[in-house]
Design a protein around this motif. Structure first.
Motif, mmCIF file in Angstrom:
data_model
loop_
_atom_site.group_PDB
_atom_site.id
_atom_site.type_symbol
_atom_site.label_atom_id
_atom_site.label_comp_id
_atom_site.label_asym_id
_atom_site.label_seq_id
_atom_site.Cartn_x
_atom_site.Cartn_y
_atom_site.Cartn_z
ATOM 1 N N SER A 1 0.835 -1.211 0.000
ATOM 2 C CA SER A 1 0.000 0.000 0.000
ATOM 3 C C SER A 1 0.866 1.257 0.000
ATOM 4 O O SER A 1 0.548 2.244 -0.673
ATOM 5 C CB SER A 1 -0.921 -0.008 1.221
ATOM 6 O OG SER A 1 -1.833 -1.073 1.161
ATOM 7 N N PHE A 2 1.954 1.227 0.750
ATOM 8 C CA PHE A 2 2.874 2.366 0.813
ATOM 9 C C PHE A 2 3.474 2.644 -0.560
ATOM 10 O O PHE A 2 3.523 3.801 -1.015
ATOM 11 C CB PHE A 2 3.963 2.061 1.837
ATOM 12 C CG PHE A 2 5.035 3.113 1.953
ATOM 13 C CD1 PHE A 2 4.749 4.376 2.432
ATOM 14 C CD2 PHE A 2 6.337 2.818 1.587
ATOM 15 C CE1 PHE A 2 5.745 5.342 2.550
ATOM 16 C CE2 PHE A 2 7.342 3.762 1.696
ATOM 17 C CZ PHE A 2 7.035 5.038 2.175
ATOM 18 N N LEU A 3 3.907 1.605 -1.243
ATOM 19 C CA LEU A 3 4.472 1.783 -2.582
ATOM 20 C C LEU A 3 3.424 2.303 -3.561
ATOM 21 O O LEU A 3 3.692 3.210 -4.357
ATOM 22 C CB LEU A 3 5.034 0.448 -3.089
ATOM 23 C CG LEU A 3 6.337 -0.032 -2.438
ATOM 24 C CD1 LEU A 3 6.594 -1.487 -2.785
ATOM 25 C CD2 LEU A 3 7.512 0.836 -2.874
ATOM 26 N N SER A 4 2.225 1.743 -3.503
ATOM 27 C CA SER A 4 1.164 2.168 -4.409
ATOM 28 C C SER A 4 0.750 3.613 -4.148
ATOM 29 O O SER A 4 0.552 4.402 -5.080
ATOM 30 C CB SER A 4 -0.042 1.244 -4.257
ATOM 31 O OG SER A 4 -1.091 1.625 -5.117
ATOM 32 N N GLU A 5 0.661 3.971 -2.888
ATOM 33 C CA GLU A 5 0.251 5.334 -2.503
ATOM 34 C C GLU A 5 1.232 6.378 -3.024
ATOM 35 O O GLU A 5 0.839 7.490 -3.379
ATOM 36 C CB GLU A 5 0.156 5.409 -0.977
ATOM 37 C CG GLU A 5 -0.224 6.777 -0.439
ATOM 38 C CD GLU A 5 -0.201 6.834 1.082
ATOM 39 O OE1 GLU A 5 -0.337 7.948 1.637
ATOM 40 O OE2 GLU A 5 -0.026 5.762 1.715
ATOM 41 N N HIS A 6 2.499 6.018 -3.080
ATOM 42 C CA HIS A 6 3.535 6.969 -3.495
ATOM 43 C C HIS A 6 4.135 6.597 -4.854
ATOM 44 O O HIS A 6 5.302 6.902 -5.127
ATOM 45 C CB HIS A 6 4.630 7.034 -2.432
ATOM 46 C CG HIS A 6 4.157 7.544 -1.106
ATOM 47 N ND1 HIS A 6 3.839 8.867 -0.891
ATOM 48 C CD2 HIS A 6 3.918 6.891 0.059
ATOM 49 C CE1 HIS A 6 3.446 9.022 0.368
ATOM 50 N NE2 HIS A 6 3.485 7.841 0.967
ATOM 51 N N SER A 7 3.332 6.001 -5.701
ATOM 52 C CA SER A 7 3.838 5.547 -7.000
ATOM 53 C C SER A 7 4.341 6.703 -7.862
ATOM 54 O O SER A 7 5.274 6.539 -8.652
ATOM 55 C CB SER A 7 2.753 4.767 -7.744
ATOM 56 O OG SER A 7 1.602 5.573 -7.965
ATOM 57 N N ARG A 8 3.758 7.872 -7.708
ATOM 58 C CA ARG A 8 4.213 9.023 -8.499
ATOM 59 C C ARG A 8 5.633 9.429 -8.114
ATOM 60 O O ARG A 8 6.393 9.905 -8.971
ATOM 61 C CB ARG A 8 3.260 10.204 -8.326
ATOM 62 C CG ARG A 8 1.910 10.003 -9.020
ATOM 63 C CD ARG A 8 1.109 11.282 -9.062
ATOM 64 N NE ARG A 8 -0.144 11.114 -9.796
ATOM 65 C CZ ARG A 8 -1.019 12.086 -10.023
ATOM 66 N NH1 ARG A 8 -0.784 13.305 -9.563
ATOM 67 N NH2 ARG A 8 -2.123 11.841 -10.691
ATOM 68 N N THR A 9 5.985 9.252 -6.865
ATOM 69 C CA THR A 9 7.357 9.559 -6.447
ATOM 70 C C THR A 9 8.327 8.543 -7.044
ATOM 71 O O THR A 9 9.429 8.907 -7.481
ATOM 72 C CB THR A 9 7.467 9.557 -4.913
ATOM 73 O OG1 THR A 9 6.582 10.550 -4.382
ATOM 74 C CG2 THR A 9 8.889 9.864 -4.467
ATOM 75 N N VAL A 10 7.947 7.267 -7.071
ATOM 76 C CA VAL A 10 8.785 6.258 -7.727
ATOM 77 C C VAL A 10 8.988 6.648 -9.186
ATOM 78 O O VAL A 10 10.105 6.628 -9.713
ATOM 79 C CB VAL A 10 8.144 4.860 -7.629
ATOM 80 C CG1 VAL A 10 8.986 3.837 -8.411
ATOM 81 C CG2 VAL A 10 8.007 4.432 -6.173
ATOM 82 N N LEU B 1 14.089 7.148 -1.712
ATOM 83 C CA LEU B 1 15.019 6.197 -1.103
ATOM 84 C C LEU B 1 14.276 5.241 -0.176
ATOM 85 O O LEU B 1 14.494 4.019 -0.204
ATOM 86 C CB LEU B 1 16.114 6.942 -0.335
ATOM 87 C CG LEU B 1 17.071 6.079 0.493
ATOM 88 C CD1 LEU B 1 17.757 5.027 -0.365
ATOM 89 C CD2 LEU B 1 18.099 6.939 1.220
ATOM 90 N N LYS B 2 13.371 5.776 0.632
ATOM 91 C CA LYS B 2 12.601 4.922 1.537
ATOM 92 C C LYS B 2 11.741 3.928 0.758
ATOM 93 O O LYS B 2 11.662 2.745 1.108
ATOM 94 C CB LYS B 2 11.721 5.784 2.439
ATOM 95 C CG LYS B 2 10.890 4.988 3.434
ATOM 96 C CD LYS B 2 10.105 5.910 4.361
ATOM 97 C CE LYS B 2 9.242 5.102 5.325
ATOM 98 N NZ LYS B 2 8.488 6.000 6.250
ATOM 99 N N LEU B 3 11.118 4.381 -0.313
ATOM 100 C CA LEU B 3 10.286 3.510 -1.135
ATOM 101 C C LEU B 3 11.106 2.371 -1.738
ATOM 102 O O LEU B 3 10.674 1.217 -1.749
ATOM 103 C CB LEU B 3 9.617 4.327 -2.243
ATOM 104 C CG LEU B 3 8.503 5.267 -1.792
ATOM 105 C CD1 LEU B 3 8.245 6.333 -2.858
ATOM 106 C CD2 LEU B 3 7.220 4.485 -1.516
ATOM 107 N N MET B 4 12.281 2.703 -2.226
ATOM 108 C CA MET B 4 13.118 1.668 -2.814
ATOM 109 C C MET B 4 13.669 0.716 -1.750
ATOM 110 O O MET B 4 13.839 -0.484 -2.005
ATOM 111 C CB MET B 4 14.268 2.303 -3.597
ATOM 112 C CG MET B 4 13.856 2.893 -4.932
ATOM 113 S SD MET B 4 13.292 1.628 -6.135
ATOM 114 C CE MET B 4 11.508 1.780 -5.979
ATOM 115 N N ARG B 5 13.916 1.217 -0.561
ATOM 116 C CA ARG B 5 14.344 0.322 0.515
ATOM 117 C C ARG B 5 13.242 -0.687 0.830
ATOM 118 O O ARG B 5 13.507 -1.874 1.007
ATOM 119 C CB ARG B 5 14.700 1.115 1.772
ATOM 120 C CG ARG B 5 15.932 1.994 1.631
ATOM 121 C CD ARG B 5 16.348 2.572 2.977
ATOM 122 N NE ARG B 5 16.866 1.508 3.839
ATOM 123 C CZ ARG B 5 17.187 1.684 5.122
ATOM 124 N NH1 ARG B 5 17.025 2.877 5.690
ATOM 125 N NH2 ARG B 5 17.659 0.680 5.833
#
Length: 368
Positions: free
Chosen positions: A206-215, A290-294
């Motif tokens: 959910s965290f990754l999906s929520e911030h997918s635009r940042t990825v 960086l947090k998302l990729m971690r």
């Protein structure tokens, strides 16, 4: 069962070693008696990571000059493709006009086909001290310089993207999310009753999906997906990249994430210093990236060790369960914005060192 996997690996190595040794001798190279890269848990990496072909990584010397060499040799079709791809990546990386800084590359001494084998031989890079033996200030400077070198290659135009897709491969936000969903479902399938882990992975997804635009915002940068001290050596203040097969274009912080997660175990102050550098010197979006990729890479390592369980038994199976427990702890703490607990880390290291085989300890020398 792991015993069968290990036996198959050891038998394949033993059966082929004589032919490989004789073939290399005819080419002017001699193998060392001891081959540290062939023991320990090497067979698990070959069995679980199916995208990577089976290959032997050997040490030896060139008979005519006596210089040390690293020899990669394989008769496996996937392994042959990997060696050819790695060679292509080395060449293109040196030539692409939008890469401002390239890694140093060990000299290629020989690349050939012989008797059904692909053989890739490069100069062995001697180093006075390993990365982990250096002062933390030096480690920080070397790591930061290396990540900036990767960031110097940014595909910003359609022409660049076409080039990198053909050569290195490219991962977009869609592929990151799809891969993490696979990690999550596979791990849950291996541990149907481990509700705490399932809930944690669902939270991470959910965290990754929520911030997918940042990825997506930090896509199309050169990144080395396995950038850890096993895969580089340092000589005369230059960093030589040993493994070019793990280069691809993706999120700017994927290589950072792999390295920082690794250092949470082997050198937590370095991990914390790199996280603080991004937080204090770059934008909030980059810190979040960086947090998302971690989180993404922690899902991947949990997936990897979950897949080792049916290939391991005894001490190794117990160790891999402990590894899953450790990386689950790291993922939970990172999602909560906290550093991993030092006492949990120490307890895990004590258990790991007790359960590791002598061959694996030898293979991992230099990381303590």
């Amino acid at each position: 069962m792991s015993k069968d996997e290990r036996t198959l690996w050891e038998e394949a190595y033993a059966e082929q070693l004589g032919a490989i040794s004789a073939m290399l001798e005819r080419l002017g190279f001699a193998l060392d008696e001891e081959q540290p890269h062939m023991g320990g848990e090497r067979y698990l990496m070959q069995a679980v990571t199916t995208a990577s072909g089976k290959k032997f990584i050997l040490l030896g010397n060139e008979a005519r000059t006596g210089r040390r060499v690293v020899i990669k040799v394989t008769s496996d079709p996937a392994g042959k493709r990997e060696l050819a791809h790695e060679r292509l990546c080395r060449r293109v990386l040196a030539d692409i006009g939008f890469a401002y800084t390239a890694f140093e590359t060990p000299e290629e001494i020989l690349f050939t086909e012989a008797h059904g084998y692909t053989i890739a031989i490069q100069a062995f890079i001697e180093q006075e001290r390993s990365f982990m033996e250096r002062p933390i200030e030096d480690q920080f400077a070397i790591a930061l310089r290396s990540f900036k070198a990767q960031e110097g290659a940014h595909a910003a135009t359609y022409g660049h993207i076409r080039l990198i897709e053909r050569t290195f491969g490219r991962r977009t936000v869609r592929e990151y999310l799809k891969a993490f969903d696979l990690f999550r479902r596979d791990v849950e399938g291996k541990f149907p009753d481990y509700r705490e882990l399932s809930a944690l992975l669902a939270k991470a997804a959910s965290f990754l999906s929520e911030h997918s635009r940042t990825v997506e915002q930090y896509e199309d940068f050169l990144t080395h997906t396995d950038f850890i001290p096993h895969n580089f050596r340092i000589a005369e203040d230059k960093l030589y990249l040993l493994d070019h097969s793990s280069l691809r274009f993706g999120n700017k912080y994927e290589g950072w994430a792999r390295f920082v997660n690794f250092m949470e175990l082997y050198n937590p102050p370095l991990a914390q210093a790199l996280v603080a550098y991004v937080r204090d010197n770059r934008t909030s979006g980059e810190s979040l990236s960086l947090k998302l990729m971690r989180v993404y890479r922690l899902g991947e390592i949990l997936w990897y060790y979950a897949h080792t369980l049916d290939r391991s038994d005894g001490d190794l199976k117990e160790l891999n369960l402990a590894r899953i427990g450790w990386w689950r702890h790291v993922l939970e703490r990172i999602l909560n914005g906290e550093s991993p607990n030092g006492s949990v880390r120490r307890e895990y290291i004590e258990l790991r060192d007790r359960l590791r085989s002598p061959e694996e300890k030898k293979r991992q020398q230099g990381l303590h």
